[in-house]
Write a protein that holds these residues in place. Sequence first.
Motif, mmCIF file in Angstrom:
data_model
loop_
_atom_site.group_PDB
_atom_site.id
_atom_site.type_symbol
_atom_site.label_atom_id
_atom_site.label_comp_id
_atom_site.label_asym_id
_atom_site.label_seq_id
_atom_site.Cartn_x
_atom_site.Cartn_y
_atom_site.Cartn_z
ATOM 1 N N ASN A 105 0.822 -1.214 0.000
ATOM 2 C CA ASN A 105 0.000 0.000 0.000
ATOM 3 C C ASN A 105 0.856 1.264 0.000
ATOM 4 O O ASN A 105 0.359 2.342 0.334
ATOM 5 C CB ASN A 105 -0.904 0.013 1.238
ATOM 6 C CG ASN A 105 -2.083 -0.933 1.123
ATOM 7 O OD1 ASN A 105 -3.084 -0.626 0.481
ATOM 8 N ND2 ASN A 105 -1.965 -2.098 1.745
ATOM 9 N N ALA A 106 2.116 1.158 -0.410
ATOM 10 C CA ALA A 106 3.045 2.291 -0.310
ATOM 11 C C ALA A 106 2.554 3.526 -1.068
ATOM 12 O O ALA A 106 2.681 4.654 -0.580
ATOM 13 C CB ALA A 106 4.426 1.882 -0.817
ATOM 14 N N ALA A 111 0.476 9.032 -0.705
ATOM 15 C CA ALA A 111 -0.519 9.991 -1.187
ATOM 16 C C ALA A 111 -1.405 10.517 -0.056
ATOM 17 O O ALA A 111 -1.845 11.667 -0.086
ATOM 18 C CB ALA A 111 -1.381 9.348 -2.274
ATOM 19 N N ALA A 112 -1.647 9.689 0.954
ATOM 20 C CA ALA A 112 -2.550 10.070 2.046
ATOM 21 C C ALA A 112 -1.937 11.103 2.981
ATOM 22 O O ALA A 112 -2.655 11.782 3.717
ATOM 23 C CB ALA A 112 -2.949 8.832 2.846
ATOM 24 N N ILE A 187 6.184 6.327 4.462
ATOM 25 C CA ILE A 187 7.000 5.138 4.222
ATOM 26 C C ILE A 187 8.159 5.026 5.203
ATOM 27 O O ILE A 187 8.749 3.948 5.347
ATOM 28 C CB ILE A 187 7.520 5.079 2.775
ATOM 29 C CG1 ILE A 187 8.406 6.288 2.462
ATOM 30 C CG2 ILE A 187 6.377 4.971 1.793
ATOM 31 C CD1 ILE A 187 9.133 6.161 1.136
ATOM 32 N N MET A 188 8.502 6.102 5.898
ATOM 33 C CA MET A 188 9.562 6.028 6.901
ATOM 34 C C MET A 188 8.984 5.787 8.292
ATOM 35 O O MET A 188 9.578 6.143 9.303
ATOM 36 C CB MET A 188 10.399 7.313 6.881
ATOM 37 C CG MET A 188 11.108 7.552 5.563
ATOM 38 S SD MET A 188 12.132 6.146 5.033
ATOM 39 C CE MET A 188 13.429 6.218 6.265
#
Length: 265
Positions: A105-106, A111-112, A187-188
């Motif tokens: 779901n990256a 985007a979110a 993502i981090m």
Amino acid sequence: MSSALGSLLFRKTVQEEVMGNGLLIAEATALPFACRKLEGNAVNIWLRFHHVPIATFPARETPRSVALLENCRQLFPALVPVRHVMEVALNNGNPITHPGASLLNAGQIEAAKGDFFLYGQGMTPGVTRVIEAVDQERIAIGRAVGLELVTNAERLVRVGLSRPGADLYETYCNSEVLPAVKGPSGIMDRYLTEDIPFGLVLWSSLARTLGVATPCVEGLIEIGSALCGKDFRARGITVERLGIDGLDALELDRFLITGERKEEL
């Protein structure tokens, strides 16, 4: 309480005279509660877990640790002693679920911009099939050291996070708690930066030592490293860092119980 064999690292770090003073080093699979920090010093607690595996390194001291923690049962209400800290590490639910679901779901997560719910939005039948593949590899690692681990679906039910479903996807859907859990924020996030190096890298290292194939775990480590721009294998916990490299399954089991290697016996 690290659930990543941190007890072995801690024991390697402290001085021998400290260990000689009766220090107990225990770890559990998770916090006693499902919770998130709010603004200021407030915490939102959704659930008191029903089943939290715990062990001490060495495992021969686990009964003493559990007896001491009985004195603060309100803080640790559901501790369940298990064979040794390897069983604790392999029952940690975060590496089973977070890396695979987050990587798949990256795009949505980026985007979110912090407004994403992994369990509420990202858990599709396909995503859960990847999680199940990781789960089967984890179970195979446990079996190689004589541990019969429960599936992730059963683990979710045991700890109180869901009701039983026909499969893992349905078990996630049956949860009244997980869909409301917000994150990861990007993502981090710790879902990748912690659960890959301190979860999947550890499992990969154990698997190689024990001769267990873990292709899905290996793939997630590589993809996660590329996505985050980090060498998670170099940063992660391995059998070499833990000082248990070179031990076969029986020697490893004995070491985790006694705290002594074969040459020390």
